[in-house]
Write an enzyme that holds these catalytic residues in place. Sequence first.
Site, PDB file in Angstrom:
ATOM      1  N   GLN A 113       0.836  -1.198   0.000  1.00  0.00           N
ATOM      2  CA  GLN A 113       0.000   0.000   0.000  1.00  0.00           C
ATOM      3  C   GLN A 113       0.875   1.254   0.000  1.00  0.00           C
ATOM      4  OE1 GLN A 113      -3.567  -0.642   2.890  1.00  0.00           O
ATOM      5  NE2 GLN A 113      -1.902  -1.908   3.673  1.00  0.00           N
ATOM      6  N   HIS A 131      -1.365   1.601  -4.307  1.00  0.00           N
ATOM      7  CA  HIS A 131      -1.669   3.027  -4.237  1.00  0.00           C
ATOM      8  C   HIS A 131      -0.736   3.854  -5.113  1.00  0.00           C
ATOM      9  CE1 HIS A 131      -3.757   2.134  -0.149  1.00  0.00           C
ATOM     10  NE2 HIS A 131      -4.558   1.951  -1.164  1.00  0.00           N
ATOM     11  N   CYS A 139       1.160  12.447 -17.481  1.00  0.00           N
ATOM     12  CA  CYS A 139       0.313  13.553 -17.923  1.00  0.00           C
ATOM     13  C   CYS A 139      -1.108  13.027 -18.090  1.00  0.00           C
ATOM     14  CB  CYS A 139       0.823  14.112 -19.244  1.00  0.00           C
ATOM     15  SG  CYS A 139      -0.251  15.397 -19.910  1.00  0.00           S
ATOM     16  N   CYS A 164       4.199  18.723 -18.562  1.00  0.00           N
ATOM     17  CA  CYS A 164       4.409  17.652 -19.535  1.00  0.00           C
ATOM     18  C   CYS A 164       5.371  18.123 -20.630  1.00  0.00           C
ATOM     19  CB  CYS A 164       3.075  17.247 -20.136  1.00  0.00           C
ATOM     20  SG  CYS A 164       3.223  16.004 -21.423  1.00  0.00           S
ATOM     21  N   SER A 206      -2.473  -2.225   9.493  1.00  0.00           N
ATOM     22  CA  SER A 206      -3.588  -2.473  10.408  1.00  0.00           C
ATOM     23  C   SER A 206      -4.842  -2.864   9.622  1.00  0.00           C
ATOM     24  CB  SER A 206      -3.830  -1.253  11.293  1.00  0.00           C
ATOM     25  OG  SER A 206      -3.845  -0.099  10.486  1.00  0.00           O
ATOM     26  N   ASN A 230       2.135  -7.338  12.914  1.00  0.00           N
ATOM     27  CA  ASN A 230       1.746  -5.948  13.132  1.00  0.00           C
ATOM     28  C   ASN A 230       1.588  -5.726  14.631  1.00  0.00           C
ATOM     29  OD1 ASN A 230       0.952  -3.426  11.758  1.00  0.00           O
ATOM     30  ND2 ASN A 230      -1.002  -3.739  12.797  1.00  0.00           N
TER      31      ASN A 230
HETATM   32 ZN    ZN Z   1       0.960  15.773 -21.874  1.00  0.00          ZN
END
Ligand code: ZN
Length: 259
Positions: A113, A131, A139, A164, A206, A230
């Site tokens: 994560q 994530h 872009c 970009c 957790s 944990n």
């Molecule tokens: Zn771009």
Amino acid sequence: MQTVPSTEKSGNEHLLRIAAELISTSNHAVVFTGAGISTHSGIPDFRSPDSGLWNQHDPFEVASIWAFSHHPETFFDWIRPLSITAEAAEPNKAHKAIAELERQGYVKSVITQNIDGLHQKSGSKKVLELHGSARTATCSHCGKKHEQDYFKRIIIRENGIPQCVNCGKTIKPDVVLFGEALPREVWNEAYHECLLTDLIIVVGSSLEVTPANTLPDMAKRNGAKLIINNLGPTHLDSRADLLLKMDVVEGIGILAEFL
Ligand code: ZN
């Protein structure tokens, strides 16, 4: 399920021997990590309400796709110090141990994560970043991917807002912001790993963040054994085959010594 207080060193060793036995007899072990593995490397958990990060900011005001689109200066002012911290961070003993377990053939993949890239920095090869990653940027207008060096130079060294190189629009770090869905391909691959696995090892999570936390649950329901390393409680503790209620560097961090 077996557990002892973390102060009992011999108890810990006993549990680590059981964990090592579970790993050595597994065919497809998968590690699932959360913010708790990187706090030892000085990285705060940017989604956690108790990380201290949100004492001064409303996360939706600074760390959402809305903030990125409407107030890029605010967004980059927020993410810049986090990027500087991640840039300087080094993997700790727990990251390195997981990479070593993969190198030895015990661990087949790491589902994380975290967005800090510390698993890759420690040598892990198959890392699924649920994530996203703070190391690259894309872009959202033309889809051009920008590598770490460009992104870091602009936001960290030049204190600017990265544009970009193709179309000049503002590029977004490949981190899943509030209000954004998880990257579909990564999710599908992680889901597949959790169907294949016969041992899932949760490290430093957790298991509070949805939908990431549904993966260990799904693996367990599919017949995999479950180890949780944990310090704090998780909603899967009662269903774990082994609980390592100890710091990650004293748990997975030294597990290889028992193999
Ligand atoms: Zn771009």
